[in-house]
Design an enzyme around this catalytic site. Structure first.
Site, PDB file in Angstrom:
ATOM      1  CB  CYS A   1      -0.925  -0.002   1.204  1.00 53.04           C
ATOM      2  SG  CYS A   1      -1.802  -1.565   1.436  1.00 53.04           S
TER       3      CYS A   1
ATOM      4  CG  HIS B   1      -2.060   4.335   5.023  1.00 51.28           C
ATOM      5  ND1 HIS B   1      -1.868   4.142   3.677  1.00 51.28           N
ATOM      6  CD2 HIS B   1      -2.350   3.103   5.536  1.00 51.28           C
ATOM      7  CE1 HIS B   1      -2.019   2.854   3.379  1.00 51.28           C
ATOM      8  NE2 HIS B   1      -2.320   2.212   4.492  1.00 51.28           N
TER       9      HIS B   1
ATOM     10  CG  HIS C   1      -6.545   0.937   1.197  1.00 51.85           C
ATOM     11  ND1 HIS C   1      -5.577   1.449   0.372  1.00 51.85           N
ATOM     12  CD2 HIS C   1      -5.871   0.282   2.199  1.00 51.85           C
ATOM     13  CE1 HIS C   1      -4.382   1.126   0.835  1.00 51.85           C
ATOM     14  NE2 HIS C   1      -4.542   0.429   1.943  1.00 51.85           N
TER      15      HIS C   1
END
Length: 413
Positions: free
Chosen positions: A167, A307, A340
């Site tokens: 990620c 994030h 996400h």
């Protein structure tokens, strides 16, 4: 020159996201606080504990690629290809690519690669046998497929790389592009990441990790970064490509940058393969290194796109890392809107930072109604965009499964 080293100027932005394809549609939807989350349609989620995702529902690859190329490539390559074409058009850099292909670099990352094609190929084997497998299966599945096809179709002849860093990948591609500019290896870099992993096996895997929100009855309210009721992330898909250029290339072409990329910081937690360091030391240090690399004071960071996945394990430590950088910074965690998209998300969020600097406007986040007890008190921008006339610098930070942390600093051009 920034901190004695060249900056990389962002002259083009292309996006394919759950709230719109193309820079203008994306930005207007983001400022309008529209959600891209809904029930999964890319497969039948009946029987899954999680049945929601953020899908690129308005995306048609045939608008950007010919039919044969669409058939021979995976969805993550479709998203990357469309974003790259849009970014090059936005930067008006196609002529530069034609005239100086050996001075154009390509950095296209992904977290996993062609997992949809992997799923389809396994299905063909199970139903029809080994000999019926598509001969393009391997070149659909390989993580460097988007970089390979972009390089071939666009005739890129400079350096080409495919980082795979979970990620944090999308942010790391920006750092690699900056590195190419700083070393003088390229004048222009097509830089970004893409991901398309909304498949049964990936969704099932995250479900068993207990990492995803189970708010199936409230998709738009499911991802709740830093909120008291945060319960996990919402998986998404998408891509973003930014055109990075040297100062000399910008001057020669007369390009008008959105912003400049001036700093990068990378660290590793060395803690746990799934959970971040509970003290947030890795992401804090990555942010500090990025600010140091940019050569600016931490208090100059006026906006942070974090994030912010809405997980209990990640939100608290990351929020205090941001607090350590600048407790006065404005924060919006846009995964609450976009979901996400794993390896692509850092590229998308870097684009958001560039647009925020260009327009001096902070886009909002969703679903923060009461701050979680373990999260830092910051200036969270919720539900409505906020004008920021004094905004000069922004920071994008991402954490990757495996303990990877990357942060990037952008400044007004």
């Amino acid at each position: 020159m920034e901190n004695g080293r060249p900056a990389a100027y962002i002259t083009g932005i292309g996006l394919a996201t759950p709230i719109g394809t193309g820079r203008e549609k994306f930005w207007s939807s983001l400022l309008a606080n529209e959600s891209g989350v809904g029930r999964i349609s890319l497969f039948d989620p009946e029987g899954f504990e999680v049945q929601i995702a953020a899908e690129c529902t308005d995306f048609d690859p045939k608008e950007y690629m010919d039919r044969k190329l669409v058939q021979r490539t995976d969805r993550f390559t479709h998203l990357a290809y469309a974003s790259a074409k849009l970014a090059l058009e936005d930067a008006q850099a196609l002529e530069e690519l034609e005239n100086n292909p050996e001075r154009v670099g390509l950095v296209m990352g992904t977290g996993i690669g062609g997992v949809m094609s992997m799923h389809d190929t396994q299905g063909v084997m199970d139903r029809r046998g080994v000999n019926r497998v598509n001969p393009f299966s391997v070149t659909k599945i390989m993580p460097n497929a988007s970089a390979a096809h972009l390089g071939i179709q666009l005739s890129v002849q400079g350096p080409s790389m495919t980082p795979v860093l979970a990620c944090s990948c999308g942010t790391d591609t920006m750092g690699m592009g900056l590195d190419l500019i700083r070393r003088g290896d390229a004048d222009v870099v097509i830089c970004g990441a893409s991901e398309a992993t909304i498949t049964p096996v990936i969704v099932a895997g995250f479900i068993t990790m207990r990492a995803m929100s189970r708010r199936n009855d409230d998709p738009e309210g499911a991802c709740r970064p830093y909120d008291r009721d945060h319960s996990g992330f919402v998986i998404g898909e998408g891509a973003a490509v930014l055109i990075l250029e040297s100062a000399e290339s910008v001057r020669r072409r007369g390009a008008e940058p959105y912003a400049k990329l001036t700093g990068i910081g990378r660290t590793t937690d060395a803690y746990n393969v799934a959970d971040p360091d509970p003290k947030g030391r890795g992401i804090r240090r990555a942010m500090e290194l990025a600010v140091e690399s940019a050569g600016i004071a931490p208090e100059k960071i006026g906006y942070i796109n974090p994030h912010g996945t809405g997980t209990v394990a990640g939100d608290g430590p990351e929020s205090w890392a941001m607090h350590a950088i600048n407790p006065e910074a404005k924060v919006s965690a846009t995964k609450s809107t976009l979901g996400h998209s794993l390896g692509a998300v850092g590229a998308i969020e870097t684009a958001i930072c560039a647009l925020a600097l260009k327009h001096r406007t902070i886009p909002p986040m969703r679903n923060l109604t009461e701050l979680a007890e373990d999260c830092a008190p910051l200036d969270y921008v919720v539900d409505e965009p906020r004008e920021a006339p004094d905004l000069e610098a922004a920071l994008c930070g991402n954490l990757g499964v495996g303990g990877h942390n990357v942060a990037a600093v952008l400044e007004r051009a």
